[in-house]
Design a protein around this motif. Structure first.
Motif, PDB file in Angstrom:
ATOM      1  N   ARG B 200       0.843  -1.190   0.000  1.00  0.00           N
ATOM      2  CA  ARG B 200       0.000   0.000   0.000  1.00  0.00           C
ATOM      3  C   ARG B 200       0.884   1.248   0.000  1.00  0.00           C
ATOM      4  NH1 ARG B 200      -1.050   3.603   3.460  1.00  0.00           N
ATOM      5  NH2 ARG B 200      -2.923   4.902   3.359  1.00  0.00           N
ATOM      6  N   ALA B 201       1.878   1.266   0.872  1.00  0.00           N
ATOM      7  CA  ALA B 201       2.777   2.415   0.959  1.00  0.00           C
ATOM      8  C   ALA B 201       3.516   2.612  -0.366  1.00  0.00           C
ATOM      9  CB  ALA B 201       3.771   2.215   2.094  1.00  0.00           C
ATOM     10  N   ALA B 202       3.950   1.477  -0.963  1.00  0.00           N
ATOM     11  CA  ALA B 202       4.687   1.562  -2.221  1.00  0.00           C
ATOM     12  C   ALA B 202       3.797   2.119  -3.333  1.00  0.00           C
ATOM     13  CB  ALA B 202       5.215   0.177  -2.597  1.00  0.00           C
ATOM     14  N   ILE B 203       2.535   1.650  -3.364  1.00  0.00           N
ATOM     15  CA  ILE B 203       1.619   2.123  -4.418  1.00  0.00           C
ATOM     16  C   ILE B 203       1.376   3.634  -4.244  1.00  0.00           C
ATOM     17  CG2 ILE B 203      -0.712   1.948  -5.378  1.00  0.00           C
ATOM     18  CD1 ILE B 203      -0.669  -1.013  -4.525  1.00  0.00           C
ATOM     19  N   VAL B 204       1.187   4.032  -2.994  1.00  0.00           N
ATOM     20  CA  VAL B 204       0.950   5.455  -2.717  1.00  0.00           C
ATOM     21  C   VAL B 204       2.146   6.276  -3.213  1.00  0.00           C
ATOM     22  CG1 VAL B 204       0.766   7.166  -0.872  1.00  0.00           C
ATOM     23  CG2 VAL B 204      -0.642   5.103  -0.807  1.00  0.00           C
ATOM     24  N   ASP B 205       3.354   5.785  -2.950  1.00  0.00           N
ATOM     25  CA  ASP B 205       4.584   6.448  -3.396  1.00  0.00           C
ATOM     26  C   ASP B 205       4.609   6.578  -4.907  1.00  0.00           C
ATOM     27  OD1 ASP B 205       5.856   7.074  -1.129  1.00  0.00           O
ATOM     28  OD2 ASP B 205       7.499   5.600  -1.351  1.00  0.00           O
ATOM     29  N   VAL B 206       4.391   5.419  -5.546  1.00  0.00           N
ATOM     30  CA  VAL B 206       4.510   5.378  -7.001  1.00  0.00           C
ATOM     31  C   VAL B 206       3.453   6.275  -7.656  1.00  0.00           C
ATOM     32  CG1 VAL B 206       4.366   3.889  -9.035  1.00  0.00           C
ATOM     33  CG2 VAL B 206       5.529   3.088  -6.976  1.00  0.00           C
ATOM     34  N   GLY B 208       2.466   8.964  -6.762  1.00  0.00           N
ATOM     35  CA  GLY B 208       2.879  10.369  -6.725  1.00  0.00           C
ATOM     36  C   GLY B 208       4.121  10.631  -7.564  1.00  0.00           C
ATOM     37  N   ALA B 209       4.656   9.566  -8.194  1.00  0.00           N
ATOM     38  CA  ALA B 209       5.912   9.736  -8.933  1.00  0.00           C
ATOM     39  C   ALA B 209       5.675  10.473 -10.256  1.00  0.00           C
ATOM     40  CB  ALA B 209       6.539   8.362  -9.193  1.00  0.00           C
ATOM     41  N   GLU B 210       6.742  11.099 -10.729  1.00  0.00           N
ATOM     42  CA  GLU B 210       6.616  11.911 -11.938  1.00  0.00           C
ATOM     43  C   GLU B 210       6.298  11.082 -13.171  1.00  0.00           C
ATOM     44  OE1 GLU B 210      10.196  14.167 -12.134  1.00  0.00           O
ATOM     45  OE2 GLU B 210       9.487  15.631 -10.655  1.00  0.00           O
ATOM     46  N   TYR B 211       6.895   9.846 -13.227  1.00  0.00           N
ATOM     47  CA  TYR B 211       6.656   9.051 -14.447  1.00  0.00           C
ATOM     48  C   TYR B 211       5.198   8.630 -14.561  1.00  0.00           C
ATOM     49  CZ  TYR B 211       7.583   5.071 -11.281  1.00  0.00           C
ATOM     50  OH  TYR B 211       7.569   4.181 -10.250  1.00  0.00           O
ATOM     51  N   ASP B 213       2.685  10.609 -13.487  1.00  0.00           N
ATOM     52  CA  ASP B 213       2.068  11.845 -13.990  1.00  0.00           C
ATOM     53  C   ASP B 213       2.268  11.956 -15.504  1.00  0.00           C
ATOM     54  OD1 ASP B 213       1.221  12.619 -11.531  1.00  0.00           O
ATOM     55  OD2 ASP B 213       2.968  13.907 -11.118  1.00  0.00           O
ATOM     56  N   PHE B 214       3.504  11.574 -15.908  1.00  0.00           N
ATOM     57  CA  PHE B 214       3.847  11.653 -17.323  1.00  0.00           C
ATOM     58  C   PHE B 214       2.969  10.696 -18.143  1.00  0.00           C
ATOM     59  CE2 PHE B 214       6.519  10.266 -20.943  1.00  0.00           C
ATOM     60  CZ  PHE B 214       6.585  11.486 -21.601  1.00  0.00           C
ATOM     61  N   ALA B 215       2.808   9.499 -17.603  1.00  0.00           N
ATOM     62  CA  ALA B 215       1.979   8.506 -18.292  1.00  0.00           C
ATOM     63  C   ALA B 215       0.548   9.007 -18.408  1.00  0.00           C
ATOM     64  CB  ALA B 215       2.016   7.177 -17.536  1.00  0.00           C
ATOM     65  N   ARG B 216       0.085   9.610 -17.336  1.00  0.00           N
ATOM     66  CA  ARG B 216      -1.276  10.163 -17.365  1.00  0.00           C
ATOM     67  C   ARG B 216      -1.377  11.248 -18.444  1.00  0.00           C
ATOM     68  NH1 ARG B 216      -1.380  10.657 -11.599  1.00  0.00           N
ATOM     69  NH2 ARG B 216      -2.365   8.829 -10.686  1.00  0.00           N
ATOM     70  N   ALA B 217      -0.332  12.105 -18.447  1.00  0.00           N
ATOM     71  CA  ALA B 217      -0.328  13.215 -19.385  1.00  0.00           C
ATOM     72  C   ALA B 217      -0.318  12.726 -20.826  1.00  0.00           C
ATOM     73  CB  ALA B 217       0.886  14.112 -19.125  1.00  0.00           C
ATOM     74  N   LYS B 218       0.362  11.527 -21.025  1.00  0.00           N
ATOM     75  CA  LYS B 218       0.395  10.936 -22.364  1.00  0.00           C
ATOM     76  C   LYS B 218      -0.988  10.453 -22.786  1.00  0.00           C
ATOM     77  CE  LYS B 218       3.511   7.703 -22.255  1.00  0.00           C
ATOM     78  NZ  LYS B 218       4.484   6.659 -22.577  1.00  0.00           N
ATOM     79  N   GLY B 219      -1.878  10.377 -21.795  1.00  0.00           N
ATOM     80  CA  GLY B 219      -3.235   9.944 -22.086  1.00  0.00           C
ATOM     81  C   GLY B 219      -3.406   8.432 -22.061  1.00  0.00           C
ATOM     82  N   LEU B 220      -2.476   7.709 -21.400  1.00  0.00           N
ATOM     83  CA  LEU B 220      -2.641   6.256 -21.272  1.00  0.00           C
ATOM     84  C   LEU B 220      -3.874   5.957 -20.429  1.00  0.00           C
ATOM     85  CD1 LEU B 220       0.942   4.819 -20.597  1.00  0.00           C
ATOM     86  CD2 LEU B 220      -0.497   4.502 -22.627  1.00  0.00           C
ATOM     87  N   ALA B 234       5.769  -0.844  -7.748  1.00  0.00           N
ATOM     88  CA  ALA B 234       5.442  -1.023  -6.332  1.00  0.00           C
ATOM     89  C   ALA B 234       5.838  -2.412  -5.865  1.00  0.00           C
ATOM     90  CB  ALA B 234       3.945  -0.803  -6.110  1.00  0.00           C
ATOM     91  N   LEU B 235       5.778  -3.389  -6.771  1.00  0.00           N
ATOM     92  CA  LEU B 235       6.077  -4.775  -6.381  1.00  0.00           C
ATOM     93  C   LEU B 235       7.548  -4.982  -6.052  1.00  0.00           C
ATOM     94  CD1 LEU B 235       3.947  -7.146  -8.652  1.00  0.00           C
ATOM     95  CD2 LEU B 235       3.844  -6.898  -6.168  1.00  0.00           C
ATOM     96  N   ILE B 236       8.427  -4.129  -6.625  1.00  0.00           N
ATOM     97  CA  ILE B 236       9.864  -4.357  -6.420  1.00  0.00           C
ATOM     98  C   ILE B 236      10.200  -4.442  -4.932  1.00  0.00           C
ATOM     99  CG2 ILE B 236      12.166  -3.379  -6.745  1.00  0.00           C
ATOM    100  CD1 ILE B 236      11.088  -2.216  -9.419  1.00  0.00           C
ATOM    101  N   SER B 237       9.727  -3.473  -4.186  1.00  0.00           N
ATOM    102  CA  SER B 237      10.090  -3.484  -2.766  1.00  0.00           C
ATOM    103  C   SER B 237       9.346  -4.600  -2.021  1.00  0.00           C
ATOM    104  CB  SER B 237       9.758  -2.131  -2.127  1.00  0.00           C
ATOM    105  OG  SER B 237       8.364  -1.977  -2.020  1.00  0.00           O
ATOM    106  N   THR B 238       8.143  -4.939  -2.476  1.00  0.00           N
ATOM    107  CA  THR B 238       7.391  -5.989  -1.790  1.00  0.00           C
ATOM    108  C   THR B 238       8.007  -7.360  -2.037  1.00  0.00           C
ATOM    109  OG1 THR B 238       5.460  -4.636  -2.139  1.00  0.00           O
ATOM    110  CG2 THR B 238       5.067  -6.873  -1.415  1.00  0.00           C
TER     111      THR B 238
END
Lengths: 528, 312
Positions: B200-206, B208-211, B213-220, B234-238
């Motif tokens: 959950r913490a990892a997902i929350v972090d991710v 908020g990450a810029e990439y 935001d960028f993906a969203r901006a790309k319209g994915l 998020a799975l990497i740390s888990t």
């Protein structure tokens, strides 16, 4: 009191037997497999080289002995031998072997098997139980149906010894054909798939999980219906170490019975009409074992060497309270170091009834003040921890501070074996229907320094040695009475004795756990 | 694609670890007070009996010689024979280890099945009632002792509802899975709680990450963003957490196996320690060390596959 207690035990056994008979009508139902929950698995199914109760208590279902213990655990009855005579000088025993007996693999039981089995059990190189047949000198085969046991000296306990697990008759040929170079190696292979002549035979064993026994088709004893015993087609032992789970399994109907029900659950199960909560009379005693050597291993003076202090501790310990707290009222106070179910036990009521004033007076006489010592307690064992905690409080009243040291069993054993302890809590059960075993370990110095306590009494040692060859039961009973009297100043705090708590479904009839602990399924049946 | 040099390096790292464990367990079990024979027979053994048994099992020889003999045997694939039950240690492990692995494997699967969706829901509904409820429930799960969860599940689902057997292991595969359902669930609860919190913490972090935001901006599409960017990262740390928690899981298995009467290595280990059954303790520790090392290896490789920077 003793007589009435014994009467009560006998009466309850008789009552149990008659209830079983009534419940089953004229004859017991045949067939069915009984599943029984054990708290721990067996370790090693060789009757001679085994070490632990988890083996001893079930071996009699697989192996048969020349004589069998009676259900009250105090006498013997015919087994693979139909008759026996002890010579007038007590130096030999002649046994008549039963005709036509077979091992569970169908091979006949011969006098040669008897000779080989007893000589193996008697060999001091084999296991720790050889002392039971210590008096045996040689076994002579007189004819195929008669064996004569020559004894080195008279042994009044030879007949009960012939009914113990280590005197089981095993098939010599099958044993010797087992893989392995030495007797011990052969025993390992043989013990994986043992063959005996008990009421059941070994079918399979999934270690730590379950062991399956099935009816031995060649078993010799007849049931009430005139046909061969056992009534059951088989017994399955399931290993369930957790007490609560074992009880849940009986309640859910997955088990027909289970052993070692915690005392705290006895009342509840008694009240449940679906079950028969049985408290089988036992030789199980709980006591505090004291180190009485003048000095402890660290070189400091040992206050417990003072007899007055030991007496004070005994009078200050409220056994009734302990019985109420620890056994939920199931136990009875010890009246001697031996259990009341041990033959030749002497004593009435509570050996040291609660008397705090007397204890305080004894403390004064001892000349000691501010006594502090520690007690080894088995970590996580609720019975021991609560006993020690209660004693701690009781003894504080007479100015004694008890420190509790919780450790694991192997640590306790190694420390008390080395004499590195002040007190430990312990449990004892007899393995033979004779006072000799308990006396040898508790009171006779040469065996293990009187429970590693360092207590030595020359009169006790001499009496014990005499009792080992005394043939007159009256004289012998006198010797043991005197030993028990002398032991009152001994190295223990006698606490209480407890029965074996077993819960059975109402449909189970004829199951017995004898005072020596043996689980007897030979005449058990599952009724509708 | 995994870097082969990294894989080989990781495998070689296991060898000194195992050697170290071998030495430590050998020494530690012998430092414990008590010996096998006294531990079993208790009051009844005499000093002569103990001396005889020690000679029989070679325990009267100097520790160094015992160790050399032990290592020699292990290198020949022989783990020795149990002092207490007289059975080869390798066959005991072969009987018992699969049981525990199946139990912990099922528990890990249950934990993942519980943790991943709930972590997503909690992260997406951050600081809203759903998040609070999920986190609260797992807090309870984490703080309840394993034996208590086990007994509650047994009482409700086995003794009362009779949906599952009260303990045991069963006779064939389907039966094993049926018998292990409740115990695995018991074990899974605390593991799921740990994984859930972390994920959950990892997902929350991710999120908020810029990439992202960028993906969203790309319209994915949001689902694609979640799967390809958020979940993977998020799975990497888990996944890194999975390895160490396996140790915790095996610890929990000891209690679970006792409560549910399952013949696994957890109970065998406890019994062997109480009985000072040296060959079993040593053999079992070694086997478990191999298993745990392999799990660490797998999680490292998985992590490297998810995030190639790990292998650098």
């Amino acid at each position: 009191m003793k007589a009435s207690f014994r009467f009560a035990v006998t009466a309850s056994l008789l009552l149990g037997a008659s209830v079983a008979a009534i419940g089953s009508g004229s004859a017991a139902t045949r067939g069915g497999i009984m599943t029984y929950g054990r708290y721990a698995d067996s370790l090693f199914l060789d009757p001679v080289l085994n070490d632990a109760n988890v083996d001893i208590w079930v071996l009699s279902n697989l192996y048969d002995t020349l004589l069998l213990p009676t259900d009250d655990g105090k006498g013997v009855q015919p087994g693979l031998a139909t008759a026996w005579t002890v010579a007038p000088d007590g130096k030999s025993v002649t046994l008549t072997l039963r005709e036509g007996t077979k091992f569970s693999d169908g091979s006949p039981i011969t006098a040669e098997d008897v000779k080989w089995s007893l000589e193996r059990a008697h060999d001091p190189k084999n296991g720790i139980w050889n002392f039971l047949l210590e008096a045996l000198d040689s076994v002579e085969i007189k004819d195929p149906k008669t064996v004569v046991l020559a004894l080195k000296h008279t042994d009044p306990a030879i007949l009960p010894a012939l009914s113990t697990f280590n005197a089981s008759i095993m098939p010599k040929k099958a044993f010797e054909a087992s893989a392995g170079a030495t007797d011990a190696d052969k025993a390992k292979t043989f013990g994986e798939h043992p063959i005996g002549s008990g009421p059941f035979m070994f079918q399979s064993w999934s270690r730590g999980s379950e062991m399956k026994l099935v009816k031995n088709p060649y078993y010799w004893r007849d049931g009430d219906d005139g046909k061969k015993l056992p009534y059951l087609d088989g017994v399955t032992f399931e290993v369930i170490p957790d007490d609560a789970t074992r009880i849940l399994k009986v309640q859910s109907g997955e088990l027909d019975g289970a052993e070692f029900i915690p005392f705290s659950r006895v009342e509840e199960l008694k009240a449940n009409p679906a079950f028969n909560m049985v408290l089988f009379p036992s030789t199980r005693v709980f006591y505090g074992n004291l180190n009485v050597r003048p000095k402890l291993t660290d070189g400091t003076a040992n206050p417990l060497a003072n007899e007055k202090l030991r007496m004070a501790l005994n009078y200050a310990a409220d056994k009734d309270a302990l019985i109420a707290i620890v056994t939920h009222g199931v136990g009875t106070p010890m009246s001697s170091f031996m259990s009341t179910a041990t033959p030749m036990h002497v004593g009435e009521g509570t050996e040291f009834p609660l008397d705090v004033e007397k204890a305080k007076a004894l403390m004064k006489e001892s000349g000691l003040s501010g006594v502090t010592f520690s007690c080894l307690v088995l970590a996580g064992n609720v019975d021991q921890v609560s006993t020690a905690t209660a004693l701690q409080q009781m003894w504080s009243e007479i100015g004694v501070t008890l420190k509790i040291e919780q450790v694991d069993n192997a640590t306790i054993t190694s420390r008390y074996r080395a004499g590195d302890f002040s007190m430990r809590l312990s449990v004892w059960t007899d393995d033979i229907a004779d006072p000799n075993e308990a006396t040898s370990y508790f009171a006779y110095y040469p065996t293990i320094q009187s429970q590693h306590s360092g207590w030595k009494n020359d009169e006790v040692d001499a009496l014990y040695e005499k009792s080992q060859s005394e043939l007159d039961p009256k004289v012998r009973a006198g010797q043991f009475a005197r030993i028990q009297e002398l032991y009152k100043t001994g190295p223990i705090v006698p606490l209480f004795e407890t029965p074996y708590p077993v819960v059975l479904k109402k449909s189970v009839k004829g199951f017995v756990q004898i005072p020596l602990g043996n689980n007897i399924f030979v005449a058990t049946s599952l009724e509708k | 694609m995994l870097n082969p040099g990294f894989v080989i390096r990781r495998i070689l790292q296991i060898i000194p670890t195992l050697l170290f464990i071998l030495v430590v367990t050998f020494v530690i079990v012998r430092l414990l007070p008590g010996d096998p024979l006294s531990a079993i027979a208790g009051d009844r053994v005499t000093d002569a009996d103990v001396a005889r048994a020690k000679a029989q099992y070679g325990l009267d020889r100097p520790l160094v010689l015992q160790f050399v003999a032990f290592v020699e045997r292990v290198l020949h694939g022989d783990l020795g024979r149990s002092f207490v039950i007289q059975v080869p240690v390798s066959s005991l492990i072969a009987d018992r280890l699969p049981v525990t692995l199946l139990l912990t494997g099922m528990a890990a699967l249950f934990a993942i099945l519980m943790a991943v969706p709930l972590a997503f829901v909690a992260a997406m509904r951050r600081n809203r009632p759903a998040d609070a409820i999920i986190r609260g429930a797992f807090q309870v799960g984490l703080s309840m002792p394993v034996f208590y969860i086990g007994l509650v599940l047994l009482t409700v689902f086995s003794a009362t509802l009779r949906w599952f057997p009260v303990g045991g292991y069963g006779n064939d595969w389907a039966d094993h899975l049926y018998h292990l359902f409740l115990p695995a669930l018991t074990l899974a609860v605390s593991l799921a709680a740990v994984l859930m919190r972390n994920l959950r913490a990892a997902i929350v972090d991710v999120l908020g990450a810029e990439y992202v935001d960028f993906a969203r901006a790309k319209g994915l599409r949001p689902r694609l963003i979640m799967l390809r960017h958020v979940l993977r990262n998020a799975l990497i740390s888990t996944v890194a957490l999975l390895g160490p928690t396996i140790g915790v899981l095996l610890g929990g298995a000891v209690i679970t196996e006792t409560v549910f009467a399952i013949p696994g290595v957890g109970r065998l280990m406890i019994d062997s320690i109480y009985g000072r059954d040296y060959p079993v303790i040593q053999g079992l520790t070694l086997a478990l060390a191999v298993v745990v090392s392999l799990i660490f290896l797998l999680t490292d490789l998985l992590q490297a596959a998810l995030d190639p920077r790990v292998a650098q």
